[in-house]
Design a protein around this motif. Structure first.
Motif, mmCIF file in Angstrom:
data_model
loop_
_atom_site.group_PDB
_atom_site.id
_atom_site.type_symbol
_atom_site.label_atom_id
_atom_site.label_comp_id
_atom_site.label_asym_id
_atom_site.label_seq_id
_atom_site.Cartn_x
_atom_site.Cartn_y
_atom_site.Cartn_z
ATOM 1 N N GLU A 41 0.869 -1.148 0.221
ATOM 2 C CA GLU A 41 0.023 0.151 -0.025
ATOM 3 C C GLU A 41 1.040 1.293 -0.021
ATOM 4 N N LEU A 42 0.698 2.071 -0.997
ATOM 5 C CA LEU A 42 1.274 3.385 -0.802
ATOM 6 C C LEU A 42 0.569 4.506 -0.589
ATOM 7 N N GLY A 66 -5.082 -2.773 -8.639
ATOM 8 C CA GLY A 66 -5.167 -1.555 -7.820
ATOM 9 C C GLY A 66 -5.789 -0.409 -8.314
ATOM 10 N N SER A 67 -6.442 0.266 -7.698
ATOM 11 C CA SER A 67 -7.118 1.524 -8.044
ATOM 12 C C SER A 67 -6.249 2.806 -7.692
ATOM 13 N N GLY A 68 -5.979 3.697 -8.621
ATOM 14 C CA GLY A 68 -5.380 5.098 -8.290
ATOM 15 C C GLY A 68 -3.871 4.835 -8.528
ATOM 16 N N VAL A 69 -3.263 3.659 -8.861
ATOM 17 C CA VAL A 69 -2.018 3.578 -9.399
ATOM 18 C C VAL A 69 -1.578 3.267 -10.638
ATOM 19 N N ARG A 70 -0.479 4.030 -11.123
ATOM 20 C CA ARG A 70 -0.151 3.767 -12.231
ATOM 21 C C ARG A 70 1.272 2.958 -12.492
ATOM 22 N N LEU A 71 1.397 2.312 -13.706
ATOM 23 C CA LEU A 71 2.594 1.527 -13.787
ATOM 24 C C LEU A 71 3.436 2.240 -15.183
ATOM 25 N N LYS A 72 4.688 2.602 -14.847
ATOM 26 C CA LYS A 72 5.403 3.207 -15.909
ATOM 27 C C LYS A 72 6.649 2.291 -16.113
ATOM 28 N N LEU A 73 7.099 2.285 -17.503
ATOM 29 C CA LEU A 73 8.339 1.427 -17.650
ATOM 30 C C LEU A 73 9.330 2.558 -18.005
ATOM 31 N N LEU A 74 10.676 2.257 -17.338
ATOM 32 C CA LEU A 74 11.741 2.848 -17.272
ATOM 33 C C LEU A 74 12.950 2.274 -18.048
ATOM 34 N N ASP A 75 13.898 3.269 -18.724
ATOM 35 C CA ASP A 75 14.930 2.656 -19.347
ATOM 36 C C ASP A 75 15.909 2.626 -18.360
ATOM 37 N N TYR A 104 15.384 -2.663 -18.220
ATOM 38 C CA TYR A 104 14.271 -1.912 -17.768
ATOM 39 C C TYR A 104 13.956 -2.024 -16.348
ATOM 40 N N ALA A 105 12.998 -1.182 -15.904
ATOM 41 C CA ALA A 105 12.483 -1.177 -14.683
ATOM 42 C C ALA A 105 11.050 -0.824 -14.901
ATOM 43 N N LEU A 106 10.194 -1.489 -13.774
ATOM 44 C CA LEU A 106 8.769 -1.064 -13.657
ATOM 45 C C LEU A 106 8.596 -0.160 -12.209
ATOM 46 N N GLN A 107 7.894 0.897 -12.602
ATOM 47 C CA GLN A 107 7.772 1.827 -11.531
ATOM 48 C C GLN A 107 6.324 2.050 -11.117
ATOM 49 N N ILE A 108 5.925 1.834 -9.963
ATOM 50 C CA ILE A 108 4.559 2.066 -9.667
ATOM 51 C C ILE A 108 4.572 3.653 -9.022
ATOM 52 N N VAL A 109 3.536 4.384 -9.434
ATOM 53 C CA VAL A 109 3.279 5.763 -9.050
ATOM 54 C C VAL A 109 1.852 5.674 -8.463
ATOM 55 N N ALA A 110 1.808 6.246 -7.152
ATOM 56 C CA ALA A 110 0.479 6.282 -6.293
ATOM 57 C C ALA A 110 0.058 7.769 -6.300
ATOM 58 N N GLU A 111 -0.741 8.241 -7.313
ATOM 59 C CA GLU A 111 -1.146 9.551 -7.256
ATOM 60 C C GLU A 111 -1.940 10.119 -6.104
ATOM 61 N N ASP A 112 -2.861 9.167 -5.380
ATOM 62 C CA ASP A 112 -3.915 9.566 -4.322
ATOM 63 C C ASP A 112 -3.518 8.607 -3.217
ATOM 64 N N GLY A 113 -2.614 7.436 -3.590
ATOM 65 C CA GLY A 113 -2.332 6.225 -2.503
ATOM 66 C C GLY A 113 -3.338 5.195 -2.662
ATOM 67 N N GLY A 114 -2.677 4.013 -2.201
ATOM 68 C CA GLY A 114 -3.732 2.811 -2.496
ATOM 69 C C GLY A 114 -2.926 1.698 -2.617
ATOM 70 N N LYS A 115 -3.687 0.697 -2.447
ATOM 71 C CA LYS A 115 -2.940 -0.710 -2.505
ATOM 72 C C LYS A 115 -2.923 -1.259 -3.917
ATOM 73 N N PHE A 116 -1.648 -1.969 -4.080
ATOM 74 C CA PHE A 116 -1.531 -2.626 -5.422
ATOM 75 C C PHE A 116 -0.843 -4.164 -5.398
ATOM 76 N N ALA A 117 -1.017 -4.793 -6.509
ATOM 77 C CA ALA A 117 -0.465 -5.962 -6.518
ATOM 78 C C ALA A 117 -0.017 -6.243 -8.046
ATOM 79 N N LEU A 118 1.393 -6.332 -8.107
ATOM 80 C CA LEU A 118 2.083 -6.559 -9.292
ATOM 81 C C LEU A 118 2.808 -7.883 -9.588
ATOM 82 N N THR A 119 2.641 -8.435 -10.793
ATOM 83 C CA THR A 119 2.937 -9.672 -11.161
ATOM 84 C C THR A 119 3.595 -9.709 -12.525
ATOM 85 N N VAL A 120 4.600 -10.467 -12.819
ATOM 86 C CA VAL A 120 5.235 -10.676 -14.034
ATOM 87 C C VAL A 120 4.858 -12.233 -14.357
#
Length: 550
Positions: A41-42, A66-75, A104-120
């Protein structure tokens, strides 16, 4: 972790070593391996970044919940590559291919905060990105495929087929399994260089056969009703032309020929391999007792006449058939008017069919007017809903035939034809119900509309006659419509679908309609098997006008 993935991961840590320091401030940073699930949770504006042990060219697939969280791809320089998940929903899959700027890296950004679950759930290296092998439906072809994989040849396969004949007809061990009323038919050709096309495929089109590996076997498998009959031709090495789509499609006629390993043909007496077609009859195909002329059946009389039309300004053959017991003065006679009359006479054998049906008491004493075409070009202009052609039939042909003793009450008079002829029959039924009590259409071209063939596919007009029936006053006419299950291709307009559309309109108008879908395609080979049943439905000898629904 594989050695390759480990190297990629170490490279990532060397380039992203500072991330762990930042992670203490914004969240955890650690490698995310296939099958792992990272959740937490962020707080608002909090960021967490995960190293991704994947090399250039790898395919990566995963999901973020997760709601309110974005996932970005970074080089490798921590620059944004793309946004994989925009944070607008509770569960989003993602996929991408690693570029040259990786790892690459995966970056989760919480604009308003919230729970997340990330899988590959998958990282697939470029060398492993291959389609799964084709599973052949035919058990015989699967056996051959295994033999070829072990270094064998196709010689014994073709020797067996020289004895058995083609196409293959199989019902057991088909993958996936067949329905109880199906069979698998596999068409085969040996040794083409570039391509093989199947003229008259059960798909309703002229399909390309596939090549079995780099062998000399070209094949196409179809699941068809076990009661079907099929006629077809094989066209090896069809040339590719620079012309229009229609010209390129017609190039199949340059090489289309009968199947060299199939002894059955239609017509049966063709010697030229480029004439006629090959035939396959499946195990449950119904018997056809009405097609062959019988010595013990009295033959009717057929006369050929040259008919000059003032309305159309041309001359054609018209054949007049009278059954052996036909009495022009008798009441209750039947009369059938057929378009493409010479083809119905020569290829279908309509005179023998009528003789056999009458001798068996299946139809009333009947005469027939078999109207031929002056030329192929005139057929294409006269039969598709032409008012002058309808006038020609009503004002010239029918009075002339009556002078020759061919007449019947309108309720026992049927206008009939196939393809464009079936379209013309339905048009005559609309225009002249005072003459025809029944319409019999075999695979009518109800897709037709003026200029339909010249218009682009996206703006092609369609089903002109059916639209006319929607708004017209429809006379007291009974309709008998047939279309094949193989006529569902929609390149121009599915004959099966458009026939059903006309049926629905006629029923909505309160007209009597019989519709029959037969297991077959488009051509006189198919229509000749259906013709006896259609005629007996319409020209019943017991006073029934054939109008009962089926």
């Amino acid at each position: 972790m594989s050695p390759r993935s480990y190297v990629a991961f170490v490279s990532f840590l060397l380039l992203f070593g500072h991330l762990s320091l930042n992670a203490k401030e914004t969240g955890q940073s650690s490698p995310l391996l296939v099958g792992e699930k990272r959740e937490g949770e962020l707080q608002a504006k909090q960021v967490v970044t995960f190293a991704l042990p994947a090399a250039a060219g790898d395919f990566v697939r995963g999901a973020l919940a997760g709601s309110g969280v974005r996932l970005k791809l970074l080089d490798r320089e921590r620059r944004d590559v793309r946004c994989l998940v925009d944070g607008q929903g509770p569960n989003f899959p993602f996929m991408f291919v690693v570029g040259d700027a990786g790892p690459y890296a995966l970056q989760i950004v919480a604009e308003d905060g919230g729970k997340f679950a990330l899988t590959v759930d998958a990282i697939i290296a470029a060398k492993d990105q291959v389609a799964p092998p084709t599973v052949l439906e035919s058990p015989r072809l699967r056996q051959l495929q295994q033999k070829l994989s072990a270094g064998g040849t196709t010689d014994s396969f073709w020797k067996e087929l020289e004895q058995e004949g083609t196409p293959l007809v199989e019902t057991g061990e088909v993958v996936p399994p067949l329905a109880s009323n199906e069979a698998l038919v596999t068409f085969l050709y040996r040794g083409a260089k570039r391509n093989v096309r199947l003229f008259g495929a059960p798909s309703g089109d002229h399909d390309n056969l596939k090549r079995l590996g780099d062998s000399d076997v070209w094949y196409g498998s179809y699941r068809v009703p076990s009661a079907a009959r099929i006629d077809y031709r094989l066209a090896p090495d069809v040339p590719e032309l620079p012309g229009s789509e229609w010209e390129r499609r017609r190039a199949i006629l340059a090489t289309a020929q009968r199947d060299p390993l199939n002894p059955l043909a239609f017509p049966a007496d063709n010697i030229d391999v480029y004439a006629g077609s090959s035939v396959v009859e499946l195990p449950d195909a119904p018997k056809a007792p009405w097609l062959k002329r019988r010595d013990d059946v009295p033959a009717g009389k057929t006369e050929r006449h040259r008919f000059e039309s003032k309305i159309l300004g041309n001359t054609r053959d018209i054949y007049l058939y009278r059954s052996a017991s036909y009495d022009p003065q008798a009441t209750g006679n039947g009369l059938a008017v057929f378009f493409d009359g010479d083809v119905y006479l020569q290829e279908v054998g309509i005179d023998a069919i009528l003789d056999n049906l009458l001798a068996a008491g299946e139809i009333r004493p009947t005469a027939a007017i078999l109207i031929s075409n002056p030329s192929p070009q005139s057929r294409s202009s006269e039969l598709p809903c032409n008012p002058k052609f309808a006038q020609f039939i009503a004002e010239e042909v029918m009075p002339w035939a009556k002078e020759h003793g061919l007449q019947a009450d309108r309720q026992h008079t049927v206008v009939a034809g196939a393809s464009y002829g079936g379209l013309a029959a339905a048009y005559l039924g609309l225009q002249h119900p005072e003459l025809f009590g029944s319409v019999y259409s075999q695979s009518g071209s109800f897709w037709w509309a003026p200029n339909a063939l010249k218009a682009p596919p996206t703006k092609r007009p369609a089903e002109w006659l059916t639209r006319e029936y929607v708004t017209a006053q429809v006379g007291d006419v009974n309709y008998f419509l047939e279309a094949g299950s193989f006529e569902s291709n929609d390149r121009i307009g599915s004959i099966l679908t458009t026939t059903k559309h006309l049926r629905d309109v006629l029923e909505a108008k309160g007209r009597s309609v019989q519709f029959r879908e037969f297991p077959g395609g488009h051509g006189y080979f198919y229509w000749r098997y259906n013709l006896p049943q259609g005629l007996s439905d319409i020209l019943r000898p017991n006073g029934d006008d054939g109008s009962s629904q089926k």
